[in-house]
Design an enzyme around this catalytic site. Structure first.
Site, PDB file in Angstrom:
ATOM      1  N   GLU A 162     111.389  63.513  51.526  1.00 58.89           N
ATOM      2  CA  GLU A 162     112.395  64.214  50.722  1.00 58.89           C
ATOM      3  C   GLU A 162     113.376  65.005  51.583  1.00 58.89           C
ATOM      4  OE1 GLU A 162     110.626  65.044  46.446  1.00 58.89           O
ATOM      5  OE2 GLU A 162     109.364  65.995  47.957  1.00 58.89           O
ATOM      6  N   ALA A 163     113.604  64.527  52.809  1.00 63.26           N
ATOM      7  CA  ALA A 163     114.501  65.248  53.713  1.00 63.26           C
ATOM      8  C   ALA A 163     115.932  65.311  53.179  1.00 63.26           C
ATOM      9  CB  ALA A 163     114.484  64.604  55.097  1.00 63.26           C
ATOM     10  N   GLU A 165     103.092  67.988  38.679  1.00 66.36           N
ATOM     11  CA  GLU A 165     103.577  66.765  38.039  1.00 66.36           C
ATOM     12  C   GLU A 165     102.449  65.741  37.843  1.00 66.36           C
ATOM     13  OE1 GLU A 165     108.264  66.768  39.436  1.00 66.36           O
ATOM     14  OE2 GLU A 165     106.871  65.423  40.456  1.00 66.36           O
ATOM     15  N   GLU A 169     111.296  73.180  38.482  1.00 62.13           N
ATOM     16  CA  GLU A 169     112.093  72.469  39.484  1.00 62.13           C
ATOM     17  C   GLU A 169     113.359  71.923  38.842  1.00 62.13           C
ATOM     18  OE1 GLU A 169     110.239  69.232  41.532  1.00 62.13           O
ATOM     19  OE2 GLU A 169     108.325  70.277  41.793  1.00 62.13           O
ATOM     20  N   ARG A 181     101.824  61.327  47.257  1.00 60.65           N
ATOM     21  CA  ARG A 181     101.225  62.324  46.375  1.00 60.65           C
ATOM     22  C   ARG A 181     100.279  61.660  45.387  1.00 60.65           C
ATOM     23  NH1 ARG A 181     106.533  64.835  43.891  1.00 60.65           N
ATOM     24  NH2 ARG A 181     107.277  62.711  44.184  1.00 60.65           N
TER      25      ARG A 181
END
Length: 729
Positions: free
Chosen positions: A368-369, A161, A320, A122
């Site tokens: 992020e699984a 973010e 979040e 990201r």
């Protein structure tokens, strides 16, 4: 403090647009289209009423340069809207498509060692890259044009973010922008040289074209701390500028819907100066992830206390948090039974009117699984999803009871937070490398809870004049103007509590002279009635020196022993009217030549007083100090409260409760309806008596029979319990 944008809250698709928002990040582009209908079925079962959409969907929206594919997104939004689920639509710029990096590798950030930060994660882009900004704003405008009239899109979510991966960029674009930033700030090169103290180590610059970024300079080289602090400010400002550019591009086309971006406030991260950012959003949002262990609820409440201040007392948005474990820590603890609901309602107890998770459906692949989600890998027949449904019902109950729109009552005490001091305490040029301003804020916050009180956390830059007490924990950076504000606060009847490493340098990291703490050319010393000459720093040096020192605190309940283990200011003189509340004693103090030296003092100043805590203390010792100070009459009788924010009401209501119970109050604007939230901070069951009002939520609580003559109801609050009551006046 800059002018804030007007407060605007996103509407739900309910008949009146109201209700506590509930949902999470939704990433349907990770799944086959047929999963969407099943997701919507489960969302309705869970009482979900909003989702954040398209946060990482740039490559799906624009698979090739200039080719936009909105059909899939239109279909998802239409199906969500038909089910009564509102959409918080992202600008989708948080992660750029790989084709952009292939075409323009020059947009990639550079680390302090000169290495290019590669694509694939990201925010792999330079905030100062004109090329990247052109692509990002073109996408923003395309999204705004396409969805400006869509009734199901009720808010805009800028980026995601900001600063997570590109907070520190050392590229040539960043260098040029930093030079321009410095010129705007200082105007003349002489002013910059003076502010940075460039006479040291031959760092004088002759023009702004010679200004450098604080890149890596060798294994043990120390960056000029004034230059580094300005670089921190610059990084904050560059990302804030990028956010504004995205927001303004969309607002020019779609002005009638509110804008936000998700902050990252927990006491292990607060990378931006959110006191500035809060003025640039229509409603304040935050991403918060829990800290496992005994600090879990306390840390959440401390972070939320700052969020409530950033929101200026208005409701704010949890964008979040997690249903259970995350996947980015060395050890990823899951949540225990009851913590999913307790944590979520704790955010509401501290002023949030929106509870959202990352993410709706747990990913089957990618980085992020193994990050928990509302629908876990185990599917709907799971403890997590049943907890998600239970939470949805609880939030609907609170909405129906009228919690939404009520405001959190203010405490008596403000713990002052400064992003600049947090940045400054990371400098490797200080007497100790173990300073951490934000962690000290957290420890003081927990201290008040241990003492049976509650404090607010307020940015130093904001107005805290209506409080009775302000606490400055390791507020290393204090300007002359802020020292004057503190002096005026004390003079008008307030109590100023100053921590051991507070007020040592000004806003340019220039040391205040004349003795410690010297802020305001000695004004802070005048308020406190003390003068220190050196700092005694303890630690395991391996040379047999004592690693802790005892001090005796005199209080209303008699003397008690405290212990300091890191830092002691060697106070060599005090004003005649200064009261010494604690002094060092014992063999270790004698060894360090501190025997009898004042450690904690109280000094009258005008109608108020200054309290100096000249050493580090753990939170249990700080709680003893707070108890001792409560026996000392304060000079301040109180100040006029703001509407809906009665000064001291929250703290006063909590007095007399078991310190294991965290108590907050939310009140309607007209003062007619009051909601009390009680949360068990401990692992043991706690009895709570004298509870007035109608119980709305009683999670892991059991009613107790009333005792003769007892006023109000009584409950046993089990581990992870939360009780919410409503009282209509």
């Amino acid at each position: 403090m800059t002018t804030r944008r007007p407060f605007r809250w996103p509407a739900l698709l309910t008949p009146n647009g109201r209700g506590i928002a509930y949902g999470g990040d939704y990433n349907p582009d990770q799944w086959p289209d047929e999963v969407v209908d099943d997701d919507i079925r489960l969302m309705r079962e869970a009482h979900v009423n909003t989702v954040a959409l398209a946060i990482f969907s740039w490559d799906r929206i624009e698979p090739r340069e200039g080719e936009y594919t909105f059909d899939w997104l239109d279909s998802v939004i239409d199906r969500l809207g038909a089910a009564g689920i509102a959409v918080d639509l992202a600008s989708a710029t948080a992660a750029a498509p790989l084709w952009l990096y292939e075409r323009h590798p020059e947009v990639l950030p550079v680390d302090k060692y000169g290495h290019t930060v590669n694509a694939g994660s990201r925010q792999s882009w330079q905030p100062t890259s004109p090329v990247f900004k052109e692509y990002a704003l073109r996408l923003c405008r395309a999204l705004a044009e396409h969805y400006k009239d869509n009734p199901y899109v009720t808010a805009w979510h800028m980026g995601n973010e900001y600063g997570w991966n590109n907070r520190y960029d050392y590229s040539d674009n960043a260098l040029a922008a930093f030079r321009a930033w410095c010129e705007r700030k200082y105007r003349t090169i002489d002013a910059l040289n003076d502010a940075w103290g460039t006479a040291f180590w031959s760092q004088h610059v002759n023009s702004f074209n010679e200004v450098l970024l604080p890149r890596h300079m060798g294994g043990d080289a120390m960056v000029n701390p004034a230059q580094q602090l300005d670089y921190e400010r610059f990084g904050n400002d560059m990302l804030l500028d990028f956010y504004r550019a995205e927001r303004d591009a969309i607002e020019a086309i779609c002005p009638d819907k509110p804008f936000t971006t998700n902050f990252m406030v927990s006491t292990d991260q607060c990378c931006m100066d959110y006191a500035q950012w809060a003025s640039e959003v229509d409603f304040v949002s935050n991403d918060h992830y829990f800290h496992e262990g005994e600090s879990h609820l306390d840390e959440l409440a401390c972070s939320d206390a700052l969020m409530s201040s950033l929101a200026a007392g208005r409701p704010w948005y949890v964008m979040e948090h997690s249903t259970s474990a995350v996947q980015w820590k060395p050890l990823n603890a899951r949540k225990r039974h009851g913590e999913l609901l307790r944590d979520s309602l704790a955010h509401v107890a501290l002023g949030a009117d929106a509870i959202n998770f990352f993410q709706w459906r747990q990913s089957a692949s990618g980085a992020e699984a193994f990050h928990s989600a509302m629908v876990p890998h185990a599917g709907e027949d799971s403890k997590v999803f049943r907890g998600v449904c239970e939470l949805g019902e609880a939030l609907e109950t609170l909405s129906a009871a009228g919690v939404q729109g009520t405001e959190l009552e203010r405490a008596d005490t403000a713990i002052l937070f400064s992003a600049e001091s947090e940045w400054a305490t990371r400098s490797q040029t200080l007497p100790s490398m173990r300073l951490n301003h934000w962690h000290d804020v957290r420890d003081w916050y927990r201290t008040f809870l241990e003492a049976g009180e509650r404090a607010d956390v307020v940015p130093l830059a904001y107005d805290w004049s209506a409080y009775r007490t302000v606490v400055l924990p390791t507020v290393l950076v204090l300007s002359a103007a802020d020292a004057r504000r503190l002096a005026d606060f004390a003079a008008s009847g307030g109590r100023v509590v100053v921590g051991y490493a507070t007020g040592l340098v000004d806003e340019h990291f220039r040391t205040w002279l004349g003795g410690y703490p010297g802020a305001g050319d000695g004004l802070l010393r005048e308020v406190l009635g003390v003068r220190g000459e050196e700092f005694n720093i303890l630690g395991d040096t391996g040379e047999g020196d004592p690693t802790e020192i005892a001090l005796t605190l005199q209080g209303g309940a008699g003397a008690c022993e405290l212990t300091t283990r890191l830092w002691q200011t060697d106070v060599t003189s005090t004003a005649p009217d200064t009261t010494v509340l604690a002094a060092y004693h014992g063999p270790a103090a004698a060894d360090w030549e501190l025997g009898g030296t004042p450690a904690i003092t109280c000094h009258p100043y005008g109608e108020g007083e200054g309290v100096y805590v000249g050493c580090d203390l753990d939170r249990h010792d700080l709680a003893r100090l707070i108890t001792a100070l409560s026996a000392v009459p304060e000079g301040r009788a109180g100040a006029a409260p703001e509407p809906g924010m009665a000064a001291g009401a929250g703290a006063a209501a909590s007095r007399g409760l078991d310190p294991s119970i965290l108590h907050t109050v939310r009140v309607s604007a007209d003062g007619a309806t009051r909601f009390d939230f009680y949360m068990n901070r401990s692992k043991r069951a706690v009895e709570l008596e004298g509870v007035s009002g109608e119980p709305i939520i009683a999670h892991q609580c059991d009613p107790l029979p009333s005792h003769s003559g007892q006023s109000g109801a009584a409950y046993t609050l089990g581990r992870n319990a939360i009780l919410v009551t409503r009282l209509v006046r």
